[in-house]
Write a protein that holds these residues in place. Structure first.
Motif, PDB file in Angstrom:
ATOM      1  N   MET A 129      35.886  19.927  47.491  1.00 20.50           N
ATOM      2  CA  MET A 129      36.717  21.089  47.176  1.00 20.50           C
ATOM      3  C   MET A 129      37.344  21.658  48.452  1.00 20.50           C
ATOM      4  O   MET A 129      38.431  22.223  48.430  1.00 20.50           O
TER       5      MET A 129
ATOM      6  N   LEU B 297      39.145  31.249  43.598  1.00 20.34           N
ATOM      7  CA  LEU B 297      39.135  30.955  45.031  1.00 20.34           C
ATOM      8  C   LEU B 297      40.408  31.401  45.721  1.00 20.34           C
ATOM      9  O   LEU B 297      41.454  31.554  45.105  1.00 20.34           O
TER      10      LEU B 297
ATOM     11  N   ALA C 163      32.361  26.596  45.117  1.00 21.28           N
ATOM     12  CA  ALA C 163      33.341  26.208  44.109  1.00 21.28           C
ATOM     13  C   ALA C 163      32.852  25.011  43.300  1.00 21.28           C
ATOM     14  O   ALA C 163      33.137  24.873  42.119  1.00 21.28           O
TER      15      ALA C 163
ATOM     16  N   PRO D 280      36.643  21.451  38.997  1.00 21.67           N
ATOM     17  CA  PRO D 280      36.588  20.937  40.366  1.00 21.67           C
ATOM     18  C   PRO D 280      36.840  19.434  40.392  1.00 21.67           C
ATOM     19  O   PRO D 280      37.595  18.921  41.238  1.00 21.67           O
TER      20      PRO D 280
ATOM     21  N   CYS E  26      31.110  25.692  40.007  1.00 24.91           N
ATOM     22  CA  CYS E  26      31.814  26.377  38.914  1.00 24.91           C
ATOM     23  C   CYS E  26      32.271  25.399  37.837  1.00 24.91           C
ATOM     24  O   CYS E  26      32.537  24.230  38.104  1.00 24.91           O
TER      25      CYS E  26
ATOM     26  N   GLY F  47      35.429  30.105  38.914  1.00 23.98           N
ATOM     27  CA  GLY F  47      35.560  30.383  40.351  1.00 23.98           C
ATOM     28  C   GLY F  47      36.983  30.809  40.682  1.00 23.98           C
ATOM     29  O   GLY F  47      37.937  30.111  40.344  1.00 23.98           O
TER      30      GLY F  47
ATOM     31  N   MET G 204      33.761  27.026  49.810  1.00 28.51           N
ATOM     32  CA  MET G 204      34.178  25.931  48.938  1.00 28.51           C
ATOM     33  C   MET G 204      33.002  25.163  48.347  1.00 28.51           C
ATOM     34  O   MET G 204      33.119  24.554  47.295  1.00 28.51           O
TER      35      MET G 204
ATOM     36  N   VAL H 105      37.868  26.293  38.315  1.00 28.44           N
ATOM     37  CA  VAL H 105      38.274  27.152  39.419  1.00 28.44           C
ATOM     38  C   VAL H 105      39.783  27.338  39.419  1.00 28.44           C
ATOM     39  O   VAL H 105      40.525  26.496  38.902  1.00 28.44           O
TER      40      VAL H 105
ATOM     41  N   ILE I  48      42.819  28.427  42.340  1.00 26.86           N
ATOM     42  CA  ILE I  48      43.009  28.638  43.768  1.00 26.86           C
ATOM     43  C   ILE I  48      44.239  29.509  43.971  1.00 26.86           C
ATOM     44  O   ILE I  48      45.314  29.248  43.417  1.00 26.86           O
TER      45      ILE I  48
END
Lengths: 367, 247
Positions: free
Chosen positions: B237, B43, B205, B225, B208, B41, B202, B211, B213
């Motif tokens: 998240m 993000l 997320a 996560p 996943c 992910g 989120m 992730v 960010i």
């Protein structure tokens, strides 16, 4: 090849599913031909002229009746003296004045050269030149008659001009090929100018660029269907020119089709090149219009003779595909000559060059 | 940090990947590694530089600095080879609205170089998988957004790529359509496909494996996560994200 065909097939769907655009691309060239064909009629008819006959003899009257019985001129004023001439010009009563001086008959009878004065309104240079040409023609005709009928020795000025290939100097024969070159260049460039720009706008180009498709697949695939449309357009315009404007076709339609295909390919590739460098469809269309209309109209030998241009402009004209196509087109239609290795070769070179350039300018990245 | 011999299990790698537009640095020296078979992910808030980064990974944009690798191949040098190994779905769902559902699949199959028979058999399977079989002959323009999105995914992967990069695939669609889409992503991941997906949802997320960010062009956190939640001492998240973005 598979990829190229996939692109071509998709492009065909776009074309067929947008019947309005398809109609426009077929009707627009036809409309343009008809509108321009009638508007840019360079022939003049019933042009008002003034006559000042100072001789007043049978011969002077015969001369006048020759002038006015042609479809070119109508007598709008009989003048009594030279002082009146300018005022009439100013009031736009006539565009030309013919002055037959005293002693006209006498001189002719004696077999001498006999001057006739022609005053032409030069404000409109094109008309002036045409008037000049017509009057010369009438004078030649009259000369010929005098020589024949009265068994004169041919002492009168007797240039015996004869126009090959377009014996009546019909302007349609001259204008229609030019229009074909202008219209086809414009339409083709317009057709393909949006082809890539549209995909930039919709975002599909981004997707295509992440596939292994090559620039040449995209470009050739896009040109193929438009080639068919433009070939149809070209045939339509030529056939209408033949039947409506009665342009002769001295040569072979097949030869014409061959050279025309090359010309269309140049125009389509040019449109693609524009499309690859412009960000939006609107910009692409404007560019295509600006870059094709004026050069093909003015720098191709259509309206202005290239030979009478300054040298640098002649050089520019020689980079214009319409210059070569027009030469070929007029040749095939009016004289029937079919073999143009130089012009054809240059056109083929231009087509290859522009297509290569379009492929090279098609970025395989965004930015 | 990264050794070349470890590359065979790395699907996507970026080192100091940077992209500047004039004075603006959209992506600022990011490093990441995505293992094969992972759902990664990516993000970040809107404007954090996610799209620019993913475009560089696909070879759509040239990096100002740094390099990215797909299955060990440098993107800057082997763009053509990479294009056969990845499937990319852009934010805009790059479908042709005036083509039928099936024709879109056919077209993308065609430009991936599949033969007619390959396309035919693959498209039927794909349509069934995307739950679009009954919309085969529907004009794409008439499809609801959620369906378009599934079709766009189908169009990005006719060549069965090992890596799929998805840029905000679920933005703007309803929760049911989002769930259906993620079911597809799971299915693909289970068959061994690596998924690289950007999102600003989120809840997504949480689905996943790992992730990252991104804030203002930089990666500020990268982990599972669960680990991220533990580090930030929060339970969702959503809270991880808010904490990192606001700090």
């Amino acid at each position: 090849m598979k990829r190229t065909l996939a692109i071509a097939r998709k492009e065909v769907f776009h074309i067929l599913r947008d019947p309005r655009s398809l109609m426009v691309s077929v009707l627009m060239p036809l409309m343009m031909l008809l509108l321009f064909g009638y508007a840019i009629d360079m022939e003049l008819r019933d042009l008002p002229i003034a006559i000042l006959d100072q001789d007043r003899t049978p011969l002077s009257r015969e001369f006048i009746s020759h002038m006015t019985s042609s479809e070119f001129f109508i007598k709008n004023a009989d003048l009594a003296s030279r002082d009146q001439i300018e005022a009439g010009f100013r009031r736009s009563e006539y565009r030309a004045a013919i002055i037959i001086p005293k002693g006209f008959d006498e001189k002719v009878t004696r077999g001498e050269e006999s001057p006739v004065q022609v005053l032409v309104d030069g404000a409109d240079a094109t008309t002036a030149q045409t008037v000049d040409n017509y009057i010369s023609q009438v004078v030649i005709l009259l000369n010929n008659r005098l020589v024949e009928n009265r068994e004169f020795q041919a002492t009168l000025l007797d240039p015996r001009i004869r126009f090959f290939f377009n014996p009546q100097l019909r302007s349609a024969d001259f204008v229609v090929p030019g229009l074909v070159a202008v219209i086809m260049m414009m339409i083709c460039a317009l057709l393909t100018s949006i082809a890539v720009a549209r995909e930039k706008e919709t975002g599909t180009l981004e997707q295509i660029l992440t596939t292994p498709v090559l620039a040449r697949n995209v470009m050739i695939g896009k040109v193929m269907p438009y080639m068919l449309i433009s070939a149809f357009d070209a045939a339509l315009v030529l056939i209408v020119g033949y039947f409506v404007f009665k342009v002769p076709m001295a040569g072979s339609w097949l030869v014409l089709a061959g050279y025309s295909t090359m010309y269309l390919l140049i125009a389509l590739s040019f449109g693609l090149l524009i499309s690859s460098v412009s960000k939006t469809q609107q910009v692409a269309m404007m560019m295509a219009l600006l870059a094709t209309l004026l050069p093909t109209l003015l720098l191709s030998g259509f309206i202005f003779s290239v030979d009478s241009m300054p040298l640098w402009l002649q050089v520019v004209c020689h980079a214009n595909p319409a210059f070569y196509y027009l030469k070929i087109l007029r040749g095939i239609m009016l004289s029937g000559h079919a073999w143009y290795p130089l012009e054809g070769g240059i056109m083929l070179g231009m087509a290859i060059f522009l297509m290569t350039l379009a492929v090279a300018r098609f970025r395989d990245r965004l930015e | 940090m990264s050794k070349p011999e470890s590359n065979n299990h790395i699907a996507v790698k970026a080192e100091k990947l940077t992209r500047r537009f004039g004075d603006f640095t959209a992506v600022n020296s990011i490093d990441l590694q995505v293992q094969k078979g992972e759902i990664f992910g990516f993000l970040g808030a809107n404007g954090a530089g996610k799209t620019t980064a993913i475009r560089m990974l696909c070879g759509l944009l040239r990096p100002s600095e740094g390099e990215a690798w797909i299955e060990g191949l440098p993107v800057s040098k082997s763009a053509e080879k990479i294009k056969r190994r990845i499937g990319y779905m852009s934010q805009k769902f790059s479908l042709y609205n005036d083509l039928k559902v099936w024709e879109n699949l056919e077209f993308y199959g065609g430009i991936y170089g599949l033969s007619k028979s390959e396309i035919e058999s693959a498209s039927d399977i794909m349509l069934a998988r995307l739950q679009l079989a009954e919309y085969r002959n529907t004009m794409t323009v008439e499809l609801p957004l959620g369906f378009k999105q599934r079709l766009a995914l189908g169009c990005a992967i006719p060549h069965n790529p090992g890596i799929i990069l998805l840029d905000e695939p679920t933005s703007g669609v309803d929760p049911i359509a989002r769930r259906k889409f993620w079911d597809l992503i799971y299915e693909l991941a289970e068959s061994g496909t690596t998924i690289f997906v950007t999102t600003h949802y989120m809840d997504e997320a949480e689905y996943c494996s790992r992730v990252s960010i991104m804030v203002h062009g930089k990666i500020v956190a990268l982990d599972t996560p669960r680990e991220l939640k533990k580090q930030q001492k929060v339970t969702t998240m959503q809270d991880v994200f808010l904490k990192l973005v606001e700090s």
